[in-house]
Design a protein around this motif. Structure first.
Motif, mmCIF file in Angstrom:
data_model
loop_
_atom_site.group_PDB
_atom_site.id
_atom_site.type_symbol
_atom_site.label_atom_id
_atom_site.label_comp_id
_atom_site.label_asym_id
_atom_site.label_seq_id
_atom_site.Cartn_x
_atom_site.Cartn_y
_atom_site.Cartn_z
ATOM 1 N N THR A 135 0.834 -1.185 0.000
ATOM 2 C CA THR A 135 0.000 0.000 0.000
ATOM 3 C C THR A 135 0.874 1.241 0.000
ATOM 4 O OG1 THR A 135 -1.703 -1.182 1.228
ATOM 5 C CG2 THR A 135 -1.831 1.212 1.218
ATOM 6 N N SER A 136 0.556 2.172 -0.880
ATOM 7 C CA SER A 136 1.297 3.417 -0.939
ATOM 8 C C SER A 136 0.690 4.412 0.029
ATOM 9 C CB SER A 136 1.250 3.993 -2.351
ATOM 10 O OG SER A 136 1.837 5.264 -2.362
ATOM 11 N N ILE A 185 0.849 8.230 -2.443
ATOM 12 C CA ILE A 185 0.082 8.437 -3.674
ATOM 13 C C ILE A 185 -1.390 8.283 -3.333
ATOM 14 C CG2 ILE A 185 -0.424 7.606 -5.986
ATOM 15 C CD1 ILE A 185 2.485 6.664 -6.141
ATOM 16 N N GLN A 186 -2.145 9.359 -3.565
ATOM 17 C CA GLN A 186 -3.556 9.346 -3.190
ATOM 18 C C GLN A 186 -4.475 8.966 -4.341
ATOM 19 O OE1 GLN A 186 -4.258 13.154 -1.423
ATOM 20 N NE2 GLN A 186 -2.858 12.755 0.261
ATOM 21 N N HIS A 187 -4.160 9.375 -5.563
ATOM 22 C CA HIS A 187 -4.954 9.027 -6.737
ATOM 23 C C HIS A 187 -4.210 9.454 -7.993
ATOM 24 C CE1 HIS A 187 -6.128 13.250 -6.090
ATOM 25 N NE2 HIS A 187 -6.308 13.276 -7.396
ATOM 26 N N VAL A 188 -4.678 8.984 -9.130
ATOM 27 C CA VAL A 188 -4.105 9.414 -10.395
ATOM 28 C C VAL A 188 -4.684 10.785 -10.719
ATOM 29 C CG1 VAL A 188 -3.943 8.918 -12.872
ATOM 30 C CG2 VAL A 188 -3.829 7.047 -11.211
ATOM 31 N N GLY A 189 -3.832 11.749 -10.962
ATOM 32 C CA GLY A 189 -4.284 13.112 -11.219
ATOM 33 C C GLY A 189 -4.392 13.452 -12.692
ATOM 34 N N ASN A 212 -13.942 14.748 -13.391
ATOM 35 C CA ASN A 212 -13.949 14.719 -11.932
ATOM 36 C C ASN A 212 -12.548 15.020 -11.415
ATOM 37 O OD1 ASN A 212 -16.744 14.096 -11.801
ATOM 38 N ND2 ASN A 212 -16.270 11.980 -12.259
ATOM 39 N N ASP A 213 -11.903 14.092 -10.714
ATOM 40 C CA ASP A 213 -10.567 14.335 -10.166
ATOM 41 C C ASP A 213 -9.442 13.987 -11.137
ATOM 42 O OD1 ASP A 213 -11.654 15.187 -7.772
ATOM 43 O OD2 ASP A 213 -11.519 13.217 -6.833
ATOM 44 N N LEU A 214 -9.775 13.526 -12.327
ATOM 45 C CA LEU A 214 -8.760 13.107 -13.296
ATOM 46 C C LEU A 214 -8.709 14.090 -14.460
ATOM 47 C CD1 LEU A 214 -6.745 10.893 -14.266
ATOM 48 C CD2 LEU A 214 -8.680 9.901 -15.496
#
Length: 125
Positions: free
Chosen positions: A2-3, A6-10, A47-49
């Motif tokens: 688990t990282s 890194i929270q998500h792919v941006g 959205n977040d990407l």
């Protein structure tokens, strides 16, 4: 593993051959909101990407991109809406079933020869 940082792919970068043609495809055919564009790049927000279309800076980067899987609520409706203007590789089909959820996909090519997919997760009885 688990990282923790890194929270998500941006952002996902997609190499293109013709920035105008590619921008039109993603904006008009896929109906993605265009954030801004330059002579060599275009940015879309999902959205977040963020998707970045770009003319490759070097020849070594001038190749089709990784597959981007676009999640849709009704894959058959999207397929029917776009089948006359998008180059699909077959029909929407089930790729896996986990419990009461089926994952459906259909692959397609954008105007720059990049392969992507629409996917939909459907709850079944």
């Amino acid at each position: 593993m688990t990282s923790s940082f890194i929270q998500h792919v941006g952002q996902v970068g997609i190499p293109v051959k013709d920035i105008g043609r590619a921008t039109q495809f993603y904006k008009e055919t896929l109906q993605l909101p265009l954030l801004f564009q330059t002579d060599t790049m275009a940015f879309f927000q999902l959205n977040d990407l963020r998707l970045m279309l770009a003319l490759p800076e070097k020849e070594e980067f001038a190749h089709p991109s990784s597959v981007v899987y676009f999640n849709v609520s009704n894959i058959q409706d999207v397929f029917n809406q776009l089948k006359d203007v998008v180059s699909f590789n077959g029909q929407p089909h089930v790729v896996t079933k986990m419990g009461q959820t089926e994952t459906w996909m259909v692959f397609f090519k954008d105007t720059e020869d990049n392969t992507h997919a629409f996917m939909s997760e459907v709850t079944v009885a």
